[in-house]
Write an enzyme that holds these catalytic residues in place. Structure first.
Site, PDB file in Angstrom:
ATOM      1  CD  GLU A 179      74.645 -41.916 -40.042  1.00  9.19           C
ATOM      2  OE1 GLU A 179      74.193 -41.704 -41.177  1.00  9.19           O
ATOM      3  OE2 GLU A 179      73.967 -42.378 -39.108  1.00  9.19           O
ATOM      4  CD  GLU A 237      72.101 -37.011 -40.287  1.00  7.19           C
ATOM      5  OE1 GLU A 237      72.715 -36.151 -39.597  1.00  7.19           O
ATOM      6  OE2 GLU A 237      72.705 -37.925 -40.870  1.00  7.19           O
TER       7      GLU A 237
END
Ligand code: NAI
Length: 689
Positions: A117, A137
């Site tokens: 990210e 995740e």
């Protein structure tokens, strides 16, 4: 005074904001994150980055790199149980994306989760060849929380984003570059490659959050959803990730807050807590107290005795991990068969691209199969996997002890026999251990490491080091019938058979356990693995079985009907023309109903939840007893056995974690009904009283 002056001078060159350092080199700001072991985005890293970004505003360009062996490889999961602290990751990344000074992410190692990210918030991304990227995740029950689900589809397109975010697939630098996700792949030296890149920067591209939304094909989304649902077996995170990716069709300012809110909500979910528990438990069981401070013995050459189903799998697992193997069989003909089984596994690995042709060819020099014990003379470790027969095993170890070095480790793969009896008569029992693999041994990740009262810490440490080398999860077990896993399985199967006698049918039990999240129900599984070993074990136990205990002989009757499972063409179910699809068989169901009648049992109907509640209660009761009796070190060990050896749904964290979360008092009534229905049969764990 002098040292203060030097410190001051150094400060001019390098600013430290906790684990984040900033150094100016001409008009370039070099920001280095140094937060070992994996540069996780802890609160200190986020705060440091925020300050470094502000300070870097005078530079022409800022480069973010990481110290150590990897770029940022995720968030700090230990912080996930607490309320998030400022500065929040999305704000830090927004500051990077909005910065006047453009940022370059210069990456190596693994770029995962918050790391990926971060890279997507930078204007440019460059990475060393071999760097791997991912948004894992989903593996801990979450969605990205700092723009990942919104920026990724804008970077690589929706379809690739589904593979990465929903399926947790890692992608290599070359493939990411091919999708347009990297601006340069650097061979050799990262710093030199970055210097070259920033010397001639291309025009600053539009920030990802401002780029137009990706094309999303509704047919593709529906097909992906169906596929994810089927594979997830009850887990929700893959579907949450799909939903979050779909929000990338909205303007970033709308999609990103939705992503953040769902991410924070999921941190509190039972699924994420369970998956985080599994993640930490895997690491904890690898270091039991019993091996504290002990150094493992070097293992470079293993003898595998027995080249049947298990021996071949164990030999292949060792070879694939780079260990030399000598396989011993009962005769030269059996050795040739054993070699054939190992070759088949290795050829499969080649066909699936797991190994190269050169590696495959290389096994010829490090793998021998023979009936000559003398060939094992240089081995550091011998793993015995011959027939499940005490005398056969004892004679193998007597002969091995005569040719192997006196300190070579002797291991048995027995499923049910007592290792103490197997090793009786061996002069140095400190080197004896159980290494209980699961079938297929080159695939299943569980390895029960069984300790006898004489096993030394070094021998145990060697077992755990071997597990790591084979990429398995080693779990310490004491001695009892079936060790941790098979003992729990026996209790579970026993209760399932009680319910057959009391009114259920195999397909109902199987359907209920599938709905719970097991990959298979107990009867389909028995048909797949075969019923003979357990039958032989029940016959062995018959002599010592307490006659007051309940015993249901339905499985014995099935075996007497020569229905041993898929390999004999029929078992609890029938199978058509080599197909693996179980089909209900009236012959079996009639046999079960007759059994109830003959034994004076009035058959009752069980609902799906009654079936799962009772089977689960028995499983967890046995697990709790195993911990109480010191067979397993703790609950986490039991959970790891169930997840890695028996397909217990990881997203439920294992039976012990699941019980802890649901509350033992919620589970207790089901165990009480089990006990009422089968008197004098079950021992109740303290936790369920
Ligand atoms: P298997 O019957 O497929 O193989 C046994 C092999 O041992 C045969 O190839 C036989 O020729 C060989 N053998 C017998 N006596 C020997 C001797 N004196 N010297 C050298 N080789 C000899 O049996 P399988 O399934 O591989 O089981 C082996 C052991 O592993 C048993 O103790 C079993 O309880 C245990 N085990 C089995 C599991 C399974 O799923 N089948 C799982 C975990 C453990």
């Amino acid at each position: 005074m002098e040292s203060e002056f030097i410190a001051g001078e150094l400060r001019d060159q390098m600013d430290s904001f906790g684990p984040v350092n900033l150094r100016f080199d001409g008009d370039v700001a070099w920001i280095t994150i140094d937060n070992p072991p994996v540069n996780a985005t802890s609160t200190a890293v986020r705060a440091g980055l925020m300050q470094a970004v502000e300070r870097a505003q005078s530079a022409r360009v800022a480069v973010i790199t990481c110290a150590g062996k990897t770029f940022v490889a995720g968030g700090d999961m230990a912080e996930f149980d607490r309320p998030p602290e400022e500065p929040h990751l999305p704000d830090v990344y927004q500051a990077i994306e909005d910065s006047e000074t453009p940022f370059v992410a210069a990456m190596h190692g693994n770029v995962l989760g918050g790391g990926f990210e971060l890279a997507m918030a930078c204007a440019w991304r460059v990475a060393l060849a071999g760097t791997r990227f991912g948004l894992p995740e989903v593996n801990v029950g979450l969605i990205p929380g700092a723009g990942g689900s919104q920026r990724l589809p804008r970077l690589v397109g929706f379809e690739a984003a589904v593979d990465i975010a929903c399926r947790g697939k890692m992608i290599g630098a070359a493939d990411l570059a091919a999708l347009g996700g990297l601006d340069r792949v650097i061979e050799g030296d990262l710093a030199a490659g970055v210097a070259e890149f920033i010397a001639a920067l291309p025009a600053r591209p539009e920030a990802l959050s401002r780029r137009k939304s990706p094309e999303i094909d509704t047919d593709f989304v529906e097909a992906a959803r169906a596929d994810l649902e089927r594979r997830a077996k009850g887990a929700q995170a893959p579907l949450h990730n799909l939903r979050a990716l779909q929000w990338s069709a909205l303007p970033f300012a709308e999609g990103q807050p939705r992503e953040r809110a769902l991410h924070l909500e999921l941190r509190q979910s039972a699924e994420s807590k369970a998956l985080r528990h599994a993640f930490f438990a895997e690491r904890a069981v690898a270091r039991p107290k019993a091996v504290d401070g002990a150094a493992p013995r070097e293992v470079s050459h293993v003898a595998v005795v027995g080249g049947g189903l298990m021996g071949a799998g164990i030999a292949a697992a060792c070879l694939l991990a780079g260990i030399k193997v000598t396989m011993l069989e009962a005769s030269e003909a059996a050795a040739a068969d054993g070699r054939g089984r190992v070759d088949k596994i290795l050829d499969g690995a080649l066909a699936r691209g797991k190994i190269s042709q050169a590696t495959r060819d290389g096994y010829g020099a490090v793998f021998t199969a023979t009936s000559d014990y003398y060939a094992t003379r240089g081995c550091d470790l011998a793993i015995e996997a011959v027939f499940e027969d005490l005398e056969a095993k004892r004679s193998v170890f007597a002969r091995l002890a005569a040719v192997l070095p006196k300190d070579a480790i002797l291991a048995t793969n027995t499923s049910y026999l007592d290792p103490v009896r197997i090793f009786e008569g061996i002069a140095t029992p400190a080197r004896c251990i159980g290494l209980h693999f699961f079938s297929p041994a080159h695939v299943m990740r569980l390895l029960e490491i069984v300790r006898t009262p004489a096993t030394s810490a070094q021998t145990l440490a060697t077992g755990f080091a071997l597990a790591r080398r084979l990429r398995k999860v080693g779990v310490l077990s004491g001695i009892c019938d079936g060790f941790i896993g098979n003992r729990m399985l026996a209790a579970y199967r026993r209760q399932a058979d009680f319910m057959l006698a009391d009114g259920a049918l195999p397909h109902q039990v199987d359907a209920a356990m599938r709905a719970f999240g097991m990959p298979m129900g107990p009867y389909e599984l028995q048909d797949l693995t075969g019923l003979q070993i357990a039958w032989a074990n029940r016959k062995r136990q018959a002599a010592t079985r307490d006659p007051a205990e309940r015993y249901v002989a339905i499985a014995d009757r099935l075996c007497e009907m020569e229905r041993f499972g898929q390999r004999s063409g029929k078992g609890w179910y029938r199978y058509e023309d080599g197909s693996r699809k179980p089909i209900r068989d009236p012959e079996v169901e009639a046999m079960i109903i007759d059994y109830s009648r003959e034994n004076g049992i009035r058959r009752q109907a069980f609902s799906e939840s009654e079936i799962t509640d009772r089977l689960f209660a028995v499983l967890v009761n046995e697990g709790a007893l195993i911990v109480e009796q010191g067979i397993a070190e703790n609950d986490a060990a039991v959970d790891m056995v169930q997840i890695h050896g028996y397909g217990f749904p990881r997203w439920r964290g294992g039976p012990m974690h699941h019980s802890e979360q649901r509350g033992w008092d919620i589970i207790a009534p089901a165990m009480k009904s089990v006990i009422l229905q089968s008197a004098n049969t079950w021992t109740l764990s303290k936790r369920l009283t």
